[in-house]
Design an enzyme around this catalytic site. Structure first.
Site, PDB file in Angstrom:
ATOM      1  N   ALA A 164       0.834  -1.205   0.000  1.00 43.16           N
ATOM      2  CA  ALA A 164       0.000   0.000   0.000  1.00 43.16           C
ATOM      3  C   ALA A 164       0.862   1.246   0.000  1.00 43.16           C
ATOM      4  O   ALA A 164       1.881   1.320   0.693  1.00 43.16           O
ATOM      5  CB  ALA A 164      -0.907   0.015   1.228  1.00 43.16           C
ATOM      6  N   SER A 165       0.452   2.256  -0.788  1.00 45.20           N
ATOM      7  CA  SER A 165       1.138   3.547  -0.861  1.00 45.20           C
ATOM      8  C   SER A 165       2.586   3.329  -1.323  1.00 45.20           C
ATOM      9  O   SER A 165       2.807   2.694  -2.348  1.00 45.20           O
ATOM     10  CB  SER A 165       1.043   4.244   0.501  1.00 45.20           C
TER      11      SER A 165
END
Length: 390
Positions: free
Chosen positions: A221-222
């Protein structure tokens, strides 16, 4: 700070927050004041921890679990705006970990705190191995890691619980330089090649009798989108990889988010971390001071210019992306901007078995990592993964 509040609100969908608690807490935060944010969330976290302990003493295990897990998420929020070099920030992080474990041991899943051997003697990657309580035998497994400033605990709310509900084992882990790793090893910094760390995690997972060796996927994520892809190109044992979003050039991505004036100003001045810390508020607002100090700490460089320069190493080459042989899914939201969108499209063009899902404004999942509509994000990612492993 609005985005950080949305980040906590997004965790509501998996039990990592409650809108009323968060909005009332936000009222007591001075806009742009990291210290005010940390104090407000620390108070909320401690109140929910006490509430959970009281309910547990009275035998209400489900209610206790819910309060403790929200408390853990609020300790993470307090840790986020803490001074990266202050011991109390690490203490808040450890509190997040301890309360999370206490809550998870009341949940329907079986949760283990794990320290994955990595690198030199006595080094390790911290995390959690979580399995569904029903059934037995080898299951499909999701490895998940966060990004620049997220945690393994946060990843439970971001994707872990949703995967468990779909029958996956979940291994949440923290790589070099990530928040949970730095709680134990404060000098740990980001590395551009995450393949060695992923190999250690894969070795650990494959040694578990609960894990189906042909059905292991990695989710990042990210900034974890970069970490996941960097690791995946170095470990063909993975069955699939999901990048939310597919970040393939960290410097380009960061510079686009900060804006050219901000970047040019700090590149020309070459301020050290100590000089930034000493600057008065009227010269450098606290929120910018926090961001720059955190950047220097995470990349392990003494000055902003050196930090900006080393970001160039965090880039995936075309040949690396072309070598990504397993199924790969990129997730990106339209509003993230032209550079994240361009990098996502480039990933989809180069990785041989890549698919790309773009979340539109109409979907209600239109901010970074779809924090405004996590159930839709889970459905897209995990339905795709189910189809790869079917």
């Amino acid at each position: 700070m609005d985005f950080q509040l949305l980040r906590s609100l997004g965790a509501d969908a998996a039990g990592g927050g409650a809108a009323g608690e968060l909005l009332v807490t936000a009222k007591g935060i001075a806009d742009g004041s990291p210290a005010s944010w940390s104090a407000a969330f620390l108070a909320l976290a401690e109140r929910l921890e006490a509430d959970g302990n009281t309910r547990l003493e009275r035998g209400h295990k489900v209610s206790a679990m819910e309060s403790l897990l929200r408390s853990s998420a609020y300790f993470r929020a307090a840790e986020y705006y803490g001074d990266p070099s202050a011991p109390e920030t690490a203490q808040t992080g450890m509190k997040c970990r301890d309360v999370f474990l206490k809550g998870m041991r009341l949940a329907a899943w079986k949760t283990e705190s794990v320290l994955i051997p990595f690198g030199r003697e006595n080094d390790f990657l911290p995390g959690y191995f979580i399995t569904p309580s029903r059934g037995s035998g080898r299951r499909k497994t999701l490895l998940a890691q966060s990004g620049f400033d997220g945690t393994a605990e946060e990843m439970y709310f971001a994707i872990g619980k949703a995967a468990l509900e779909r029958g996956y084992n979940v291994l949440l882990f923290e790589g070099p330089g990530q928040t949970g790793k730095r709680r134990f090893h404060p000098n740990s910094t980001f590395v551009p090649d995450t393949a060695p760390a992923l190999r250690a995690v894969m070795d650990f997972a494959l040694a578990r009798p609960e894990v189906h060796p042909g059905k292991i996927a990695l989710y990042g994520a990210s900034f974890g989108g970069y970490f996941a892809l960097s690791g995946a190109v170095g470990d063909p044992r993975l069955g699939a990889v999901i990048a939310n979003s597919p970040l393939i050039d960290a410097q380009e991505h960061f510079f686009a988010g900060m804006g050219p004036q901000f970047v040019a100003m700090f590149q020309s001045q070459n301020l050290t971390a100590e000089e930034i810390r000493a600057m008065p508020e009227e010269e450098l607002p606290a929120k910018y001071k926090f961001s720059l100090l955190n950047l220097c700490a995470r990349y392990g460089k003494p000055s902003v210019k050196e930090t900006f320069d080393v970001m160039r190493d965090f880039r995936l080459r075309e040949d690396q992306l072309r070598s990504l042989k397993m199924p790969a899914l990129g997730l990106v939201s339209e509003s993230e901007g032209t550079v994240p969108m361009a990098q996502a499209r480039r990933f989809a063009e180069l990785a041989p078995r890549a698919a790309l899902h773009i979340f539109t404004e109409e979907s209600g999942a239109n901010i970074h990592c779809q924090l405004d509509n996590m159930p839709l994000s889970w459905a897209v990612a995990l339905d795709w993964l189910d189809e790869q492993f079917r």
